[in-house]
Design a protein around this motif. Sequence first.
Motif, PDB file in Angstrom:
ATOM      1  N   ASP A 379       0.832  -1.204   0.000  1.00  0.00           N
ATOM      2  CA  ASP A 379       0.000   0.000   0.000  1.00  0.00           C
ATOM      3  C   ASP A 379       0.866   1.253   0.000  1.00  0.00           C
ATOM      4  O   ASP A 379       0.612   2.214  -0.740  1.00  0.00           O
ATOM      5  N   ALA A 380       1.906   1.256   0.850  1.00  0.00           N
ATOM      6  CA  ALA A 380       2.797   2.410   0.931  1.00  0.00           C
ATOM      7  C   ALA A 380       3.518   2.636  -0.399  1.00  0.00           C
ATOM      8  O   ALA A 380       3.645   3.772  -0.867  1.00  0.00           O
ATOM      9  N   LEU A 381       3.966   1.544  -1.012  1.00  0.00           N
ATOM     10  CA  LEU A 381       4.686   1.651  -2.284  1.00  0.00           C
ATOM     11  C   LEU A 381       3.778   2.202  -3.384  1.00  0.00           C
ATOM     12  O   LEU A 381       4.176   3.085  -4.163  1.00  0.00           O
ATOM     13  N   ILE A 382       2.541   1.696  -3.453  1.00  0.00           N
ATOM     14  CA  ILE A 382       1.600   2.157  -4.491  1.00  0.00           C
ATOM     15  C   ILE A 382       1.255   3.627  -4.276  1.00  0.00           C
ATOM     16  O   ILE A 382       1.177   4.412  -5.228  1.00  0.00           O
ATOM     17  N   LEU A 383       1.058   4.028  -3.010  1.00  0.00           N
ATOM     18  CA  LEU A 383       0.746   5.424  -2.699  1.00  0.00           C
ATOM     19  C   LEU A 383       1.872   6.340  -3.178  1.00  0.00           C
ATOM     20  O   LEU A 383       1.632   7.335  -3.869  1.00  0.00           O
ATOM     21  N   ILE A 384       3.124   6.000  -2.815  1.00  0.00           N
ATOM     22  CA  ILE A 384       4.270   6.828  -3.189  1.00  0.00           C
ATOM     23  C   ILE A 384       4.461   6.840  -4.710  1.00  0.00           C
ATOM     24  O   ILE A 384       4.702   7.886  -5.315  1.00  0.00           O
ATOM     25  N   LEU A 385       4.326   5.679  -5.334  1.00  0.00           N
ATOM     26  CA  LEU A 385       4.501   5.573  -6.783  1.00  0.00           C
ATOM     27  C   LEU A 385       3.485   6.437  -7.525  1.00  0.00           C
ATOM     28  O   LEU A 385       3.816   7.161  -8.471  1.00  0.00           O
ATOM     29  N   THR A 386       2.233   6.394  -7.078  1.00  0.00           N
ATOM     30  CA  THR A 386       1.184   7.184  -7.722  1.00  0.00           C
ATOM     31  C   THR A 386       1.440   8.679  -7.541  1.00  0.00           C
ATOM     32  O   THR A 386       1.277   9.474  -8.476  1.00  0.00           O
ATOM     33  N   ALA A 387       1.842   9.082  -6.330  1.00  0.00           N
ATOM     34  CA  ALA A 387       2.110  10.500  -6.065  1.00  0.00           C
ATOM     35  C   ALA A 387       3.268  11.011  -6.915  1.00  0.00           C
ATOM     36  O   ALA A 387       3.184  12.091  -7.519  1.00  0.00           O
ATOM     37  N   VAL A 388       4.352  10.236  -6.997  1.00  0.00           N
ATOM     38  CA  VAL A 388       5.518  10.652  -7.787  1.00  0.00           C
ATOM     39  C   VAL A 388       5.168  10.702  -9.269  1.00  0.00           C
ATOM     40  O   VAL A 388       5.556  11.627  -9.989  1.00  0.00           O
TER      41      VAL A 388
END
Length: 402
Positions: A379-388
């Motif tokens: 979840d954390a990885l997907i959140l950061i990836l989407t934001a970047v």
Amino acid sequence: MRTALTRIAALLPGRADLAEMRRDPRRDLLAGLTVAIVALPLALGFGVSSGLGAEAGLATAVVAGALAALFGGSNLQVSGPTGAMTVVLVPIVGEYGPGGVLTVGLMAGVMLVALAALRAGKYMQYVPAPVVEGFTLGIACVIGLQQIPNALGVPKPEGDRVLPVTWRAIEEFAEAPNWTAVGLAVAVAAVMLAGARWRPTVPFSIVAVIAATLVAQAAGLDAAQPIGDLPSGLPAPSLSFLDLGSLGTLLAPAVAVAALAALESLLSASVADGMTVGQQHDPDRELFGQGLANIAAPLFGGVPATGAIARTAVNVRTGASSRLAALTHAAILAVIVFAAAPLVSKIPLAALAGVLLATAIRMVEVGSLRSMAKATRSDALILILTAVATLALDLVYAVIIG
């Protein structure tokens, strides 16, 4: 043919909608007035940020706001220009010009009506929560960075990539600092953020903008560049901007705008449902209403519109119970366009930058981000990836990647 006519009839307003509007008109009218006060500086700011000017933001808020309220699938949704859509429009303006944006908006509206006819609204619920959170965080960062030139009081540098444009604006400011603009932007943002914590129901955005405008006028602050002349009314509807030869090249941007309008509007309608008891939006009707709104807005010089989460939340919190509140909000903004254009034209651009900076900060729900980041590593990885990806690429690619 009978099935098609039945389907179209199901997407149109019915007697139940009119009955809801008669239930508590006084409360809806008061809610609509409050939302209009909140929406005015946002409509102006997002119009300026899009590159088409403050008048485009107002036209969108009036025309799209009224049609989406009347034909949409939510009793409580408020529509108009939004930060997320502005982020998508800036590169389109840079590449195709204002006429390209208007054409893209009209094409996107047709696509949304087609999605409604195909009953595609239900599929939006499958967008994962970490993608939505990352998407929102990325949008907030982009909106904030887009305000830096106006907040620093420098002309917006050429380009459509927000990071290089921001850096060049900072370099120009370093060569010739404009502390007047910085002071106005910071003051407006500070008043909004502090006021929201102290009295959440008071529309501090309009209070701060009025105060900044009065200070700039009284002190004769030439460095506080105003919006400029606004037309005293909406232009006559026109298709003169439409270039049939460019429709093929504008197809991809139109798909991106339609996808964003569908996603943001249905997310906003879902938020409104969650804030109330007994309300449930119709996703296909919502797509239909947003489609009609986006077909009509460009005819009056407006930018593409979506459901606006912040304005919808204000609408719910102030007691709205039917679509009469959103219609009232559009009607009040129309009166402002016709009666107060000379006054609105004196608002400093730096003050609007402060409004949008505060809006960007308030979009970030720190507690929600923290809990989702702690939930699972994926979840954390997907959140950061989407934001970047939102910050570095564009919104539709970011959602697909996430």
